[in-house]
Enzyme design. Sequence first.
Site, PDB file in Angstrom:
ATOM      1  N   LYS A 115     -10.787 -17.676 -87.664  1.00 44.97           N
ATOM      2  CA  LYS A 115     -10.280 -18.827 -88.423  1.00 44.97           C
ATOM      3  C   LYS A 115      -9.066 -19.439 -87.739  1.00 44.97           C
ATOM      4  O   LYS A 115      -8.855 -20.643 -87.834  1.00 44.97           O
ATOM      5  CB  LYS A 115      -9.972 -18.456 -89.875  1.00 44.97           C
ATOM      6  CG  LYS A 115     -11.251 -18.256 -90.692  1.00 44.97           C
ATOM      7  CD  LYS A 115     -11.054 -18.433 -92.180  1.00 44.97           C
ATOM      8  CE  LYS A 115     -12.394 -18.311 -92.897  1.00 44.97           C
ATOM      9  NZ  LYS A 115     -12.302 -18.364 -94.356  1.00 44.97           N
ATOM     10  N   LYS A 197     -22.848 -16.835 -87.857  1.00 47.37           N
ATOM     11  CA  LYS A 197     -23.084 -16.690 -89.301  1.00 47.37           C
ATOM     12  C   LYS A 197     -23.322 -18.043 -89.978  1.00 47.37           C
ATOM     13  O   LYS A 197     -22.643 -19.018 -89.649  1.00 47.37           O
ATOM     14  CB  LYS A 197     -21.841 -16.019 -89.917  1.00 47.37           C
ATOM     15  CG  LYS A 197     -22.029 -15.513 -91.318  1.00 47.37           C
ATOM     16  CD  LYS A 197     -20.713 -15.001 -91.913  1.00 47.37           C
ATOM     17  CE  LYS A 197     -19.893 -16.128 -92.490  1.00 47.37           C
ATOM     18  NZ  LYS A 197     -18.958 -15.752 -93.555  1.00 47.37           N
ATOM     19  N   LYS A 200     -20.497 -21.910 -95.163  1.00 44.58           N
ATOM     20  CA  LYS A 200     -20.388 -23.102 -96.002  1.00 44.58           C
ATOM     21  C   LYS A 200     -19.491 -24.147 -95.355  1.00 44.58           C
ATOM     22  O   LYS A 200     -19.549 -25.313 -95.713  1.00 44.58           O
ATOM     23  CB  LYS A 200     -19.930 -22.748 -97.415  1.00 44.58           C
ATOM     24  CG  LYS A 200     -18.609 -22.035 -97.556  1.00 44.58           C
ATOM     25  CD  LYS A 200     -18.188 -22.022 -99.019  1.00 44.58           C
ATOM     26  CE  LYS A 200     -17.967 -20.653 -99.612  1.00 44.58           C
ATOM     27  NZ  LYS A 200     -16.791 -19.956 -99.066  1.00 44.58           N
TER      28      LYS A 200
HETATM   29  P1  ATP Z   1     -17.826 -19.412 -95.204  1.00 44.96           P
HETATM   30  O1  ATP Z   1     -17.372 -18.920 -93.867  1.00 44.96           O
HETATM   31  O2  ATP Z   1     -19.270 -19.701 -95.299  1.00 44.96           O
HETATM   32  O3  ATP Z   1     -16.966 -20.485 -95.805  1.00 44.96           O
HETATM   33  P2  ATP Z   1     -16.921 -17.019 -96.307  1.00 44.96           P
HETATM   34  O4  ATP Z   1     -17.623 -15.827 -95.806  1.00 44.96           O
HETATM   35  O5  ATP Z   1     -15.558 -17.269 -95.809  1.00 44.96           O
HETATM   36  O6  ATP Z   1     -17.798 -18.255 -96.157  1.00 44.96           O
HETATM   37  P3  ATP Z   1     -16.890 -16.478 -99.161  1.00 44.96           P
HETATM   38  O7  ATP Z   1     -17.301 -17.553-100.058  1.00 44.96           O
HETATM   39  O8  ATP Z   1     -15.606 -15.899 -99.530  1.00 44.96           O
HETATM   40  O9  ATP Z   1     -16.891 -17.079 -97.803  1.00 44.96           O
HETATM   41  O10 ATP Z   1     -18.014 -15.344 -99.066  1.00 44.96           O
HETATM   42  C1  ATP Z   1     -18.409 -14.708-100.203  1.00 44.96           C
HETATM   43  C2  ATP Z   1     -19.351 -13.605 -99.954  1.00 44.96           C
HETATM   44  O11 ATP Z   1     -20.571 -14.070 -99.360  1.00 44.96           O
HETATM   45  C3  ATP Z   1     -18.825 -12.525 -99.026  1.00 44.96           C
HETATM   46  O12 ATP Z   1     -19.209 -11.285 -99.562  1.00 44.96           O
HETATM   47  C4  ATP Z   1     -19.520 -12.796 -97.728  1.00 44.96           C
HETATM   48  O13 ATP Z   1     -19.684 -11.638 -96.960  1.00 44.96           O
HETATM   49  C5  ATP Z   1     -20.863 -13.322 -98.209  1.00 44.96           C
HETATM   50  N1  ATP Z   1     -21.450 -14.226 -97.212  1.00 44.96           N
HETATM   51  C6  ATP Z   1     -20.968 -15.432 -96.813  1.00 44.96           C
HETATM   52  N2  ATP Z   1     -21.751 -15.968 -95.858  1.00 44.96           N
HETATM   53  C7  ATP Z   1     -22.763 -15.072 -95.644  1.00 44.96           C
HETATM   54  C8  ATP Z   1     -23.908 -15.034 -94.769  1.00 44.96           C
HETATM   55  N3  ATP Z   1     -24.149 -16.030 -93.918  1.00 44.96           N
HETATM   56  N4  ATP Z   1     -24.725 -13.963 -94.840  1.00 44.96           N
HETATM   57  C9  ATP Z   1     -24.497 -12.954 -95.706  1.00 44.96           C
HETATM   58  N5  ATP Z   1     -23.438 -12.919 -96.542  1.00 44.96           N
HETATM   59  C10 ATP Z   1     -22.577 -13.962 -96.524  1.00 44.96           C
END
Ligand code: ATP
Length: 334
Positions: A115, A197, A200
């Site tokens: 990040k 990965k 969002k």
């Molecule tokens: P992003 O990077 O997509 O904004 P994040 O991982 O920072 O997402 P969170 O919304 O806090 O965001 O994630 C919530 C949960 O969803 C966590 O347990 C994370 O591990 C899971 N998660 C997020 N993206 C994925 C993915 N692509 N595959 C599996 N699990 C995921």
Amino acid sequence: MEQQRKTILSGMQPSGELSIGHIAGALRNWVTLQHDFDSLFCVVDQHAITVQQEPAKLRKWTLDLVAMYQAAGVDPSKSVVFVQSHVPEHVQLAWILTCLTGMGECSRMTQFKDKSERHSDNINVGLFTYPILMAADILIYNADLVPVGEDQKQHLELARNLAERFNHRYSPTFTVPEPYIPKVGGRIMSLQEPTKKMSKSDPNMKASIFLTDSDDDIRNKIRRAVTDSGSDIRYDEQVRPGISNLMSLYHIATDKTFADIEAEFAGSTGYAPFKEAVGEAVAAYVRPIRERFLELRADEDSLRAIAKAGAEQARHRAWKVLRKVYKKTGFIEL
Ligand code: ATP
Ligand code: LTN
């Protein structure tokens, strides 16, 4: 006498729209586990501001998540659903844990490294200490199990270390939490770059399947998903990350095993028939979630009422633990 149920806690950041990755990695497990565990699910708005957020969007996404948790199957009469900033005890505990954490422990975190590269104009201290707040979210409820995607494993390790460190330095206080990561779907990959990965916050809209996408959007995104050279359908994350990712999605949507999927498409020419089937299955899987979300999201008063009732329950529990921690730390009572 009935044995006391074990506790689970998890959370998501209101920093964008949820994708099928969030369901696969976390929400799906929350929904199943809530029947057997004392369950708390949090919208971690304080984590979200570690990258810059527009206030109006943050408010919208926070209520979106309260609705989406339920649309995916979280039942607020079984589970405590709440918003992190409504329970100030998390931040209060986080300070104490911050004073038990080494600089090196935070700088090793891969999410911080990622990040801070992506947001090089805003490498704030919150982004650095974020995993300590996450540890507080978990430890303040003495959670036994934390259902998350694979990317959170390292953060969970810190939570475990901090629990042990506090227990050792003072006296047994915190439960040492275990991660609960699904074998398939713990890391759903981007449809455009299958070695990254699905996220969002990816600016490429074609890379993620959002839970609010229409059936056609979903079919089209899967049709255009980047796949590997070759033409047979075989699971191999290393050599064929694209096809393997689609197989994981197909498994999530249909419950078919990888062996079933390989058999179903054995001998088919090219990837097109497989992609059509995945598109159809994922669209059918997401459809009821989207429809339920739209219905729930239209009633903001109910969403706020659920968050309020959740916060009251969460605060009651959090305060009891924080009071003990304050005492052990040596803070005098007011
Ligand atoms: P992003 O990077 O997509 O904004 P994040 O991982 O920072 O997402 P969170 O919304 O806090 O965001 O994630 C919530 C949960 O969803 C966590 O347990 C994370 O591990 C899971 N998660 C997020 N993206 C994925 C993915 N692509 N595959 C599996 N699990 C995921
Ligand atoms: N760090 C997580 C979100 C998160 C969380 C938590 C998950 C914050 N606090 C407590 C489980 C338990 C993320 O970025 N996905």
